[in-house]
Design a protein around this motif. Structure first.
Motif, short mmCIF file in Angstrom:
data_model
loop_
_atom_site.label_atom_id
_atom_site.label_comp_id
_atom_site.label_asym_id
_atom_site.label_seq_id
_atom_site.Cartn_x
_atom_site.Cartn_y
_atom_site.Cartn_z
N ASN A 212 16.90 7.86 -25.32
CA ASN A 212 17.91 6.84 -25.64
C ASN A 212 18.80 7.28 -26.81
OD1 ASN A 212 15.77 6.61 -27.47
ND2 ASN A 212 15.95 4.39 -27.66
N ALA A 216 22.89 8.60 -26.28
CA ALA A 216 23.96 7.97 -27.05
C ALA A 216 24.75 8.99 -27.85
CB ALA A 216 23.37 6.91 -27.99
N LYS A 219 27.11 11.19 -25.75
CA LYS A 219 28.31 10.49 -25.27
C LYS A 219 29.20 10.00 -26.40
CE LYS A 219 25.87 8.73 -21.19
NZ LYS A 219 25.33 7.51 -20.53
N GLY A 220 28.73 10.12 -27.64
CA GLY A 220 29.48 9.60 -28.77
C GLY A 220 29.39 8.10 -28.90
N ASP A 221 28.36 7.49 -28.29
CA ASP A 221 28.18 6.04 -28.32
C ASP A 221 27.35 5.64 -29.55
OD1 ASP A 221 29.52 5.88 -25.95
OD2 ASP A 221 27.71 5.70 -24.71
N PRO A 222 27.39 4.37 -29.93
CA PRO A 222 26.50 3.89 -31.00
C PRO A 222 25.04 4.01 -30.57
CG PRO A 222 28.25 2.30 -30.54
CD PRO A 222 28.30 3.32 -29.44
N GLU A 225 20.52 -0.66 -30.34
CA GLU A 225 20.20 -1.63 -31.39
C GLU A 225 18.68 -1.72 -31.58
OE1 GLU A 225 21.95 -5.38 -30.66
OE2 GLU A 225 24.01 -4.62 -30.60
N ASP A 241 24.57 14.37 -34.36
CA ASP A 241 25.90 13.80 -34.18
C ASP A 241 26.96 14.84 -34.51
OD1 ASP A 241 27.72 11.49 -33.74
OD2 ASP A 241 28.15 11.77 -35.87
N ARG A 245 29.63 16.80 -31.78
CA ARG A 245 31.07 16.70 -32.01
C ARG A 245 31.73 18.04 -32.23
NH1 ARG A 245 32.58 11.34 -33.36
NH2 ARG A 245 30.78 9.96 -33.69
#
Length: 395
Positions: A212, A216, A219-222, A225, A241, A245
Motif C-alpha cells: 500500500n 502510493a 503513483k505520486g499519491d498520498p 490514511e 518518494d 520522482r
C-alpha cells in the motif's frame, strides 16, 4: 538421446581497431553547453564528462580489465534459447558454498571483480576456510557477453528461472544467491521461486516496502490514511518518494528504450547517461574524476562503461526496464532464509521492521556505516564480510 547442454569456454578479446574507433569517437564528441545551475540537479555536469572523455581517450587502458576478466574461468551456455555468459571461479576449499551473484544496471560482471578473490580464497583475505564460496557471476540477458533477446519475455522472473537452471547445470545441489539493483530483484525472485538447491539469499537492496505504501509512492499519491510509521519507516518513505520522482532514466528505458539509439552511437553520450543513476553515486563518481577516489576509481568507472560500449549493449540492457512488471522495492513473498545489508547511500535504507515483515525467515540484518548502491564495487571488503556473516548459518 540428446546430449547435455554445452558449456563453452569464453575469452574476452576485442581488436585494436575496436579500441581505435572508440578513441576516435571520443575525440570527435560534440559537447553541449555548460549546465545553468551550480549543482547536479540537471544531471551529469559538463566538467565531469569532459574530464572523463579526456582521460578515456588519452590515459585509460582497456587491456588491464580485459586481462583481469580473462584471468578467471569464463563460459557461455544456452539457457531457454539464449546464450548466457558467466564467470565460474571455484574455491580451493572443497566444502565452499556455491554463490551466484547478480549485477544490476548500469552494471556488469565488472562490478563484482573485487569480491571474487576474498570470497573464493578467504584465508588470504582475513577470513577462514569455513567462509569459502565457489562464485558464479552471470551477465544478464542483453548485458555484457550474454545474448541479446530478439523477442519480448526476458523479464526478471525468467532470468531468475534461468539462474536456477544454470546452477543445476553446473551440478550444484546446495547454493545461495546474492545481488544488488536488478540483481537484488532477480535474487529475491529466486528466493520466491525456490529452485532446487537454493538454501537462502543475501541482498543489499531488499524488497520490503509494504504494497500500500509502495503503490502510493510509485503513483505520486498520498499515503493511505491511518498509517503509523516509526522514524526509520518515515525516513524510508521520504527517500523512496525522492527516488520515484527522480529515476527518470528508468522511465525512459521502461517506455522508450529503442529511442536511446544515441547510446549505441556516442561513447561519451553513453557515459553521461550511465553516470546519472542516483545522486549519491553521481557525486561519488564526480569526485573520482576530480581526483578523489573513495571506493570507485576513474578506471573502475570506465571499465564498466567501456564494456557496455564494446558489446553495444546500451539499448539491449535498457530493455530490461521495459520487460519488468515486478515492483523495484516491493515484497516478493520469499520464505527461504534471507540476509539483508543496508548501506547508508543506497536508494533507501530498508527499516528492520519492514525487513522482518517481508522476510519471515530473516537470518541477518545490518546497517553499515559507509557505502552506496554499488556495494560490491564501492565497498568490497564490507560486502564480503556481510555475505560471509549473513550466509554462515546456511552452510
Amino acid at each position: 538421446m540428446s546430449s547435455a547442454p554445452e558449456i563453452r569456454p569464453f575469452t574476452v578479446e576485442f581488436s585494436e581497431a575496436d579500441l581505435s574507433d572508440l578513441r576516435a569517437r571520443i575525440e570527435a564528441t560534440r559537447f553541449p553547453e555548460k549546465e545553468t545551475v551550480t549543482d547536479q540537479s540537471q544531471g551529469t555536469q559538463l566538467a565531469t564528462i569532459q574530464e572523463l572523455a579526456r582521460y578515456w581517450a588519452e590515459e585509460y587502458d582497456w587491456r588491464k580489465v580485459e586481462a583481469k576478466l580473462n584471468s578467471y574461468p569464463q563460459f557461455i551456455t544456452e539457457i531457454d534459447g539464449l546464450d548466457i555468459h558467466f564467470l565460474h571461479v571455484r574455491s580451493k576449499h572443497e566444502d565452499a558454498l556455491p554463490l551466484i551473484v547478480t549485477h544490476g544496471w548500469p552494471g556488469s560482471v565488472v562490478e563484482q571483480l573485487k569480491i571474487i578473490e576474498p570470497l573464493t580464497n578467504p584465508t588470504a583475505h582475513g577470513g577462514d576456510a569455513a567462509d569459502a564460496f565457489h562464485v558464479i557471476i552471470p551477465s544478464m540477458p542483453g548485458y555484457g557477453f550474454s545474448g541479446k533477446p530478439d523477442a519480448k519475455g526476458w523479464d526478471p522472473k525468467r532470468i531468475a528461472r534461468a539462474w536456477g537452471e544454470l546452477m543445476s547445470r553446473l551440478g550444484y545441489t546446495k547454493y545461495a544467491a546474492q545481488g544488488g539493483d536488478w540483481g537484488a530483484i532477480v535474487t529475491d525472485l529466486m528466493g520466491a521461486q525456490e529452485p532446487d538447491g537454493l538454501v537462502g539469499i543475501h541482498t543489499n537492496m531488499p524488497g520490503v516496502i509494504p504494497a500500500n505504501i509502495d503503490g502510493a509512492l510509485a503513483k505520486g499519491d498520498p499515503l493511505p490514511e491511518g498509517l503509523s510509521l516509526s522514524d526509520e519507516e518515515q525516513a524510508a518513505v521520504e527517500q523512496l518518494d525522492f527516488v520515484y520522482r527522480h529515476v527518470y532514466y528508468a522511465y525512459i528505458m521502461g517506455s522508450r528504450p529503442q529511442s536511446l539509439t544515441a547510446l549505441a552511437d556516442s561513447p561519451v553520450g553513453l557515459a553521461a547517461f550511465m553516470l546519472d543513476h542516483d545522486a549519491a553515486s553521481l557525486a561519488l563518481i564526480t569526485r573520482a574524476f576530480d581526483g578523489v577516489s573513495e571506493g570507485l576509481s576513474r578506471d573502475d568507472v570506465l571499465d564498466n562503461i567501456t564494456l557496455f560500449w564494446l558489446t553495444n549493449t546500451g539499448v539491449s540492457a535498457a530493455r530490461l526496464y521495459a520487460e519488468n512488471t515486478t515492483p523495484f522495492f516491493g515484497v516478493n513473498n520469499v520464505k527461504l532464509p534471507v540476509a539483508v545489508s543496508v548501506f547508508p547511500d543506497e536508494l533507501y535504507q530498508a527499516p528492520k521492521s519492514w525487513a522482518e515483515q517481508a522476510y519471515p525467515n530473516l537470518v541477518h540484518y545490518n546497517r553499515l556505516p559507509k557505502g552506496g548502491h554499488f556495494a560490491a564495487w564501492e565497498q568490497p571488503e564490507t560486502l564480503v564480510n556481510e555475505v560471509r556473516t549473513g550466509l554462515r548459518s546456511l552452510r
